[in-house]
Design a protein around this motif. Structure first.
Motif, mmCIF file in Angstrom:
data_model
loop_
_atom_site.group_PDB
_atom_site.id
_atom_site.type_symbol
_atom_site.label_atom_id
_atom_site.label_comp_id
_atom_site.label_asym_id
_atom_site.label_seq_id
_atom_site.Cartn_x
_atom_site.Cartn_y
_atom_site.Cartn_z
ATOM 1 N N VAL A 1 145.425 1.641 -29.072
ATOM 2 C CA VAL A 1 144.107 1.124 -29.466
ATOM 3 C C VAL A 1 143.018 1.897 -28.724
ATOM 4 O O VAL A 1 141.980 2.256 -29.298
ATOM 5 N N GLY A 2 143.253 2.163 -27.434
ATOM 6 C CA GLY A 2 142.274 2.918 -26.658
ATOM 7 C C GLY A 2 142.041 4.300 -27.229
ATOM 8 O O GLY A 2 140.896 4.768 -27.315
ATOM 9 N N ASN A 3 143.117 4.977 -27.637
ATOM 10 C CA ASN A 3 142.986 6.310 -28.230
ATOM 11 C C ASN A 3 142.207 6.249 -29.539
ATOM 12 O O ASN A 3 141.371 7.124 -29.827
ATOM 13 N N ILE A 4 142.486 5.244 -30.354
ATOM 14 C CA ILE A 4 141.808 5.103 -31.638
ATOM 15 C C ILE A 4 140.319 4.843 -31.449
ATOM 16 O O ILE A 4 139.467 5.415 -32.146
ATOM 17 N N THR B 1 139.863 -0.872 -20.616
ATOM 18 C CA THR B 1 138.759 -1.496 -21.375
ATOM 19 C C THR B 1 139.295 -2.300 -22.550
ATOM 20 O O THR B 1 138.790 -3.380 -22.863
ATOM 21 N N VAL B 2 140.335 -1.759 -23.194
ATOM 22 C CA VAL B 2 140.965 -2.499 -24.289
ATOM 23 C C VAL B 2 141.460 -3.843 -23.782
ATOM 24 O O VAL B 2 141.205 -4.900 -24.387
ATOM 25 N N ASN B 3 142.186 -3.836 -22.664
ATOM 26 C CA ASN B 3 142.730 -5.075 -22.117
ATOM 27 C C ASN B 3 141.629 -6.033 -21.677
ATOM 28 O O ASN B 3 141.785 -7.260 -21.766
ATOM 29 N N PHE B 4 140.519 -5.468 -21.214
ATOM 30 C CA PHE B 4 139.371 -6.294 -20.833
ATOM 31 C C PHE B 4 138.873 -7.079 -22.050
ATOM 32 O O PHE B 4 138.647 -8.297 -21.968
ATOM 33 N N HIS B 5 138.707 -6.404 -23.178
ATOM 34 C CA HIS B 5 138.232 -7.073 -24.394
ATOM 35 C C HIS B 5 139.266 -8.077 -24.913
ATOM 36 O O HIS B 5 138.911 -9.167 -25.371
ATOM 37 N N THR C 1 132.910 -10.899 -29.956
ATOM 38 C CA THR C 1 132.077 -9.712 -30.091
ATOM 39 C C THR C 1 132.731 -8.736 -31.071
ATOM 40 O O THR C 1 133.912 -8.857 -31.402
ATOM 41 N N THR C 2 131.954 -7.750 -31.492
ATOM 42 C CA THR C 2 132.478 -6.733 -32.406
ATOM 43 C C THR C 2 133.661 -5.992 -31.791
ATOM 44 O O THR C 2 134.665 -5.722 -32.453
ATOM 45 N N ARG C 3 133.571 -5.669 -30.510
ATOM 46 C CA ARG C 3 134.647 -4.974 -29.810
ATOM 47 C C ARG C 3 135.900 -5.851 -29.719
ATOM 48 O O ARG C 3 137.020 -5.369 -29.885
ATOM 49 N N ALA D 1 143.971 -18.976 -26.036
ATOM 50 C CA ALA D 1 145.320 -18.477 -26.293
ATOM 51 C C ALA D 1 145.973 -18.030 -24.984
ATOM 52 O O ALA D 1 145.313 -17.446 -24.116
ATOM 53 N N ASN D 2 147.275 -18.269 -24.862
ATOM 54 C CA ASN D 2 147.995 -17.948 -23.631
ATOM 55 C C ASN D 2 148.430 -16.495 -23.540
ATOM 56 O O ASN D 2 148.693 -15.995 -22.451
ATOM 57 N N ASN D 3 148.543 -15.827 -24.685
ATOM 58 C CA ASN D 3 148.967 -14.431 -24.671
ATOM 59 C C ASN D 3 148.388 -13.710 -25.885
ATOM 60 O O ASN D 3 147.789 -14.332 -26.763
ATOM 61 N N LYS D 4 148.596 -12.390 -25.924
ATOM 62 C CA LYS D 4 147.975 -11.587 -26.987
ATOM 63 C C LYS D 4 148.513 -11.954 -28.366
ATOM 64 O O LYS D 4 147.750 -11.993 -29.334
ATOM 65 N N THR D 5 149.806 -12.216 -28.450
ATOM 66 C CA THR D 5 150.381 -12.580 -29.752
ATOM 67 C C THR D 5 149.720 -13.835 -30.306
ATOM 68 O O THR D 5 149.310 -13.887 -31.466
ATOM 69 N N ALA D 6 149.620 -14.870 -29.457
ATOM 70 C CA ALA D 6 148.995 -16.124 -29.887
ATOM 71 C C ALA D 6 147.528 -15.911 -30.241
ATOM 72 O O ALA D 6 147.017 -16.484 -31.208
ATOM 73 N N GLY D 7 146.859 -15.045 -29.466
ATOM 74 C CA GLY D 7 145.443 -14.789 -29.729
ATOM 75 C C GLY D 7 145.225 -14.086 -31.047
ATOM 76 O O GLY D 7 144.312 -14.433 -31.807
ATOM 77 N N VAL D 8 146.047 -13.099 -31.343
ATOM 78 C CA VAL D 8 145.926 -12.374 -32.613
ATOM 79 C C VAL D 8 146.191 -13.308 -33.788
ATOM 80 O O VAL D 8 145.470 -13.282 -34.793
ATOM 81 N N ILE D 9 147.213 -14.159 -33.665
ATOM 82 C CA ILE D 9 147.527 -15.106 -34.744
ATOM 83 C C ILE D 9 146.380 -16.072 -34.960
ATOM 84 O O ILE D 9 145.958 -16.324 -36.092
ATOM 85 N N LYS D 10 145.853 -16.628 -33.877
ATOM 86 C CA LYS D 10 144.729 -17.553 -33.998
ATOM 87 C C LYS D 10 143.530 -16.888 -34.662
ATOM 88 O O LYS D 10 142.897 -17.453 -35.556
#
Length: 235
Positions: free
Chosen positions: A195-198, A205-209, A176-178, A219-228
């Motif tokens: 990110v929430g402040n921005i 909600t940020v963590n939900f997205h 999604t866009t979010r 992806a198993n974690n945020k780092t892997a997800g961002v890289i993918k």
């Protein structure tokens, strides 16, 4: 009357398996004056050991030699995968491994043409056309250059359509866009709170997205997800 390109588009786009693709590509290679063809595709993931798929109509004995003797380490065409300039060989003007080129010629690969293709998902492909006679004229290169370059791109698209669902399903993920926005800010080093402040939303909600995106990307974690997400062109 349909153009050559239109005919080949239909031939390649109607393929639904690796076998169909290789059969169609072999037919086109023959029309261009080449005895053999091969297409190698390297997926961008996993990063540590990218998956490579190779389809080839070249002699089976040569294909076994290529694997058993680790010829990929001295194959000039593979070393040019990051260049969009065609790699052309003819005669005996090669540099590098003498054994490699002597073995290739012994199996009927006297002359050839290769060109890489790249797409927004980070997938890299290499089309190789080869034949048993060694002479490649300037006239042929001039007259066929556009057709072969066009073929490299069209073949890449056709084979990707067959292989991506099987070997890189993450590439077909719909974020999604979010989800894209929170991953993009995370890629810039922002914490969930920042990110929430921005974005004027809560950290929860940020963590939900983020978590929803990780599930979609496998992806198993945020780092892997961002890289993918970055590699696959989502960001």
């Amino acid at each position: 009357m349909r153009s050559w390109q239109e005919e080949q588009i239909q031939l390649l786009t109607e393929t639904h398996s690796e076998g169909d693709f290789l059969s169609a590509l072999s037919q086109i290679a023959d029309e261009l004056g080449f005895d053999y063809c091969a297409y190698g595709m390297r997926m961008p993931l996993p990063l540590a050991q990218p998956r490579i798929i190779m389809l080839s109509s070249q002699p089976q004995q040569w294909q076994r030699h290529y694997l058993d003797d680790y010829y990929h380490s001295v194959d000039n065409t593979l070393h040019d995968m990051h260049s969009i300039t065609p790699y052309i060989w003819s005669g005996e003007e090669h540099t590098g491994s003498t054994k490699f080129w002597e073995d290739a010629r012994a199996h009927g690969l006297q002359a050839g043409w290769a060109q890489s293709s790249h797409d927004a998902r980070g997938i890299v492909g290499m089309l190789t056309l080869a034949r048993s006679r060694s002479y490649t004229s300037f006239k042929e290169l001039r007259n066929r250059a556009l057709q072969k370059s066009w073929l490299a791109q069209t073949a890449h698209e056709a084979l990707s359509r067959v292989l991506v669902p099987k070997f890189l399903p993450e590439a077909e993920t719909q974020l999604t866009t979010r989800e894209v926005e929170v991953l993009r800010w995370s890629a810039d080093g922002k914490t969930s709170g920042e990110v929430g402040n921005i974005m004027c939303i809560s950290e929860r909600t940020v963590n939900f997205h983020v978590n929803n995106a990780l599930v979609k990307l496998g992806a198993n974690n945020k780092t892997a997800g961002v890289i993918k997400a970055a590699i696959l062109g989502f960001l």
